[in-house]
Design an enzyme around this catalytic site. Structure first.
Site, mmCIF file in Angstrom:
data_model
loop_
_atom_site.group_PDB
_atom_site.id
_atom_site.type_symbol
_atom_site.label_atom_id
_atom_site.label_comp_id
_atom_site.label_asym_id
_atom_site.label_seq_id
_atom_site.Cartn_x
_atom_site.Cartn_y
_atom_site.Cartn_z
ATOM 1 N N HIS A 59 22.815 16.311 -23.651
ATOM 2 C CA HIS A 59 21.763 17.083 -22.979
ATOM 3 C C HIS A 59 21.333 18.323 -23.773
ATOM 4 O O HIS A 59 20.252 18.855 -23.546
ATOM 5 C CB HIS A 59 22.228 17.489 -21.567
ATOM 6 C CG HIS A 59 22.509 16.295 -20.711
ATOM 7 N ND1 HIS A 59 21.669 15.876 -19.714
ATOM 8 C CD2 HIS A 59 23.520 15.398 -20.745
ATOM 9 C CE1 HIS A 59 22.159 14.768 -19.160
ATOM 10 N NE2 HIS A 59 23.285 14.459 -19.770
ATOM 11 N N HIS A 110 29.758 17.185 -11.433
ATOM 12 C CA HIS A 110 29.847 16.479 -12.723
ATOM 13 C C HIS A 110 30.535 17.408 -13.741
ATOM 14 O O HIS A 110 31.450 17.009 -14.444
ATOM 15 C CB HIS A 110 28.441 16.106 -13.162
ATOM 16 C CG HIS A 110 28.350 15.477 -14.513
ATOM 17 N ND1 HIS A 110 28.873 14.234 -14.791
ATOM 18 C CD2 HIS A 110 27.783 15.921 -15.678
ATOM 19 C CE1 HIS A 110 28.641 13.948 -16.074
ATOM 20 N NE2 HIS A 110 27.981 14.953 -16.625
ATOM 21 N N ASP A 133 22.941 15.374 -14.728
ATOM 22 C CA ASP A 133 23.863 14.288 -14.394
ATOM 23 C C ASP A 133 24.470 14.484 -13.006
ATOM 24 O O ASP A 133 25.567 14.002 -12.719
ATOM 25 C CB ASP A 133 24.988 14.187 -15.443
ATOM 26 C CG ASP A 133 24.473 13.679 -16.777
ATOM 27 O OD1 ASP A 133 23.282 13.310 -16.854
ATOM 28 O OD2 ASP A 133 25.256 13.663 -17.737
#
Ligand code: ZN
Ligand code: FE
Length: 241
Positions: A59, A110, A133
């Protein structure tokens, strides 16, 4: 309506680029710099900001390159683990980007420090939620740093947003998520219909995002869980799926 560009990276990651004003844009979770660079040179727009949802490399991997090239401002949580951050994103913080308002929502689960971004503005046909996520189409992220109770509370926070909100997650796991959802609710015709539509999208290499929060609330087993125990149990099943 200002378009949100959907870019792919590493096979199943989504990177988003939002033109929030005249020839200016921000990017969300650029795990890879290349597709973002290609887009902004093709569209001839200026990258002014990057929003990061959490510290995982898929990311943030492109942030260093993009910051160097465009001198953009990096907004995100967790300065310890995302060293490029200029502006810390804390729960409830609002950022104005042109006429758009970006609200940061802490969603531990997460990861311990992850956030989602809720974006509103009259240029958008509906509010937009970048979920990283935390929330996927018909699924949710794995619990790497928190327990089920924490993630359940984060998902419930997202579920309280307006139903028309468009959901833009960090990955395309949609088809697999639907397969799992159908093991939970084998007789759900809406899920079957959705799976068919998603299989077609995948065959034609079309994105399976966005969905809407209202749709997630009727289809996503992790949002339909009534208690954190039920949620944690589902998450354990999905980990083995
Ligand atoms: Zn992640
Ligand atoms: Fe990821």
């Amino acid at each position: 309506m200002i378009p949100i560009e959907i870019l792919n990276a590493f096979g199943d990651n989504y990177i988003y680029v939002v033109e929030y004003g005249s020839e200016v844009c921000f990017a969300v979770d650029p795990g890879d710099a290349k597709p973002v660079e290609a887009l902004i040179s093709r569209r001839n727009i200026k990258l002014t900001h990057i929003l990061a949802t959490h510290h995982h490399a898929d990311h943030i991997g492109g942030i260093g390159t993009l910051k160097k090239a465009f001198d953009c401002e990096i907004i995100g949580p967790d300065k310890q683990r995302i060293s490029a951050i200029d502006t810390l994103a804390r729960d409830g913080d609002d950022f104005d980007l042109g006429n758009m308002k970006v609200r940061c929502i802490a969603t531990p689960g997460h990861t311990a420090t992850g956030v989602c971004y809720f974006v509103t503005g009259k240029e958008l046909e509906a509010p937009v939620l970048f979920t990283g996520d935390t929330l996927f189409v018909c699924g949710c992220g794995r619990l790497f740093e928190c327990d089920g109770k924490t993630m359940f509370a984060s998902l419930q926070k997202l579920a309280a947003l307006p139903g028309e909100t468009h959901i833009y997650p960090g990955h395309d796991y949609t088809e697999e998520n639907l397969q799992f959802a159908l093991t939970v609710e084998p007789g759900n015709e809406t899920l079957k219909k959705k799976r068919k539509a998603v299989q077609q999208q995948n065959q034609h290499n079309r994105p399976t995002v966005p969905s809407t929060l209202a749709e997630e609330k009727t289809l996503n087993p992790f949002l339909k869980a009534k208690t954190w125990q039920e949620f944690a149990n589902l998450r354990k099943q999905k980990d083995k799926f």
